[in-house]
Design a protein around this motif. Structure first.
Motif, PDB file in Angstrom:
ATOM      1  N   ASP A 115     -51.570  14.097 -11.319  1.00 37.96           N
ATOM      2  CA  ASP A 115     -52.241  15.401 -11.380  1.00 37.96           C
ATOM      3  C   ASP A 115     -53.673  15.270 -11.887  1.00 37.96           C
ATOM      4  N   LEU A 116     -53.855  14.396 -12.892  1.00 36.14           N
ATOM      5  CA  LEU A 116     -55.200  14.182 -13.426  1.00 36.14           C
ATOM      6  C   LEU A 116     -56.120  13.586 -12.367  1.00 36.14           C
TER       7      LEU A 116
ATOM      8  N   GLU B 171     -57.216  16.278 -10.042  1.00 33.79           N
ATOM      9  CA  GLU B 171     -58.239  17.138 -10.641  1.00 33.79           C
ATOM     10  C   GLU B 171     -59.607  16.448 -10.672  1.00 33.79           C
TER      11      GLU B 171
ATOM     12  N   ALA C  69     -60.975  16.444  -7.235  1.00 33.88           N
ATOM     13  CA  ALA C  69     -61.452  17.784  -6.880  1.00 33.88           C
ATOM     14  C   ALA C  69     -62.786  18.082  -7.555  1.00 33.88           C
ATOM     15  N   LEU C  70     -62.906  17.687  -8.848  1.00 38.52           N
ATOM     16  CA  LEU C  70     -64.165  17.898  -9.567  1.00 38.52           C
ATOM     17  C   LEU C  70     -65.297  17.086  -8.939  1.00 38.52           C
TER      18      LEU C  70
END
Length: 355
Positions: A3-4, A7, A10-11
């Motif tokens: 999940d990290l 993220e 995505a960032l």
């Protein structure tokens, strides 16, 4: 961890998209700045130039690569920093030192947290000259009507009285006085008619014409001295040939009278030269003389103003109006390397929209 990673990815994607958008926005701003016909300048808090668009380069005779980072005083632009928002300035610019007047729009912005001054200049010379022209037109219409009502009977009565003089009166003060009255009435009438012609300048009818042929016709009309043609490549321009020819005749006539002026510096032979060159999408026609040069540049394009005996103050004003009707300009400057003046008629090569 998965999940990290999602993220973080995505960032990273969002930051990349923002960076791409910022670069595209900056590229758009640069294109807009290049296309703008109004000069745009930016100064940092200590007065160093940080931004100068191509229009500003042209107006102030500067180059961005050598001017960015220099102080306003070094570039002789310090008067701009003391100008208030909405003020009119006449900087004596590189483009047209006699006639340019600029409306200054001033604001501020922050770059990397530091406040900068942003100035945009709009050329309002043409609009102001049009207002002046309309004011002169209204004035001359009223004056012309009233003066003509008096000139006609004055001239007629003076002529009739001269016809009734006896042989004994011939050559006396009375006859000479009547002759002066009649002559001055006729001169004033010609003056008014010339100015009415100026105010009634028709819309130019554009057609292609050889600039070399046009210049040949103009210089052959000057018989007081031989106008020298400079080596210039022929150029086809779209103009109203009759109007441009009249403007050039006026400029050549002024140059000839300056070269033949009795107060001109000592020279071997009075000299007038004519030539042209292409600058971008314009052609610049130059008339050079070796006369005494300009003494009062601020009144060059003021109607009625003249320093010549018998002059009407119409020639330069008419040339300027013809040039502006063709989206061009007239410029007069003193020569730097010798005595004399340069008269420039700047015209677009191709017809613009609305012409």
């Amino acid at each position: 961890m998965g999940d990290l990673a999602l993220e973080v990815n995505a960032l990273a994607g969002m930051l990349q998209a923002q960076r791409a958008s910022a670069l595209e926005a900056m590229a758009l701003v640069e294109r807009v700045m290049e296309a703008m016909q109004s000069p745009v300048l930016a100064f940092d808090p200590v007065g160093r130039l940080q931004l100068l668009n191509p229009a500003g380069e042209h107006v102030f005779g500067l180059r961005s690569v050598t001017s960015i980072g220099k102080s306003a005083s070094e570039l002789k632009l310090d008067y701009l920093l003391s100008t208030n928002d909405g003020e009119l300035v006449s900087p004596g610019s590189h483009a047209n030192p006699q006639t340019d007047r600029w409306f200054v729009k001033r604001t501020s912005f922050r770059l990397r947290g530091v406040q900068h001054s942003l100035l945009m200049l709009s050329d309002v010379s043409a609009a102001l000259r049009e207002e002046e022209r309309q004011a002169w037109e209204r004035l001359i219409r009223v004056l012309g009507h009233e003066i003509n009502n008096s000139l006609t009977p004055i001239k007629s009565i003076a002529g009739s009285l001269r016809g009734r003089l006896t042989p004994a009166d011939t050559g006396g003060d009375f006859e000479r006085g009547l002759a002066v009255i009649e002559d001055r009435a006729e001169s004033l009438n010609r003056f008014l008619q010339a100015y009415r012609q100026l105010m009634g300048l028709p819309v130019p009818k554009l057609a292609p014409i050889s600039l070399a042929d046009l210049m040949e016709r103009v210089i052959h009309l000057e018989t007081r001295l031989r106008v020298q043609m400079l080596d210039s490549k022929d150029q086809t321009i779209y103009v109203d040939a009759d109007q441009i020819q009249q403007a050039l005749i006026n400029l050549v006539r002024n140059a000839t009278e300056a070269a033949l002026h009795q107060d001109a510096p000592h020279q071997a032979v009075p000299l007038v030269q004519a030539g042209w060159q292409t600058v971008g999408d314009e052609v610049v026609i130059s008339i050079l003389d070796n006369g005494p040069g300009l003494s009062n540049e601020s009144n060059l394009f003021v109607p009625f103003y003249t320093t010549k005996p018998g002059g009407t103050g119409i020639g330069l004003v008419l040339a300027q109006q013809i040039a502006e009707a063709h989206r061009g300009k007239v410029r007069l400057i003193n020569q730097l390397e010798r005595s004399g003046c340069i008269a420039e008629l700047r015209l677009p090569i191709s017809p613009g929209e609305g012409l």
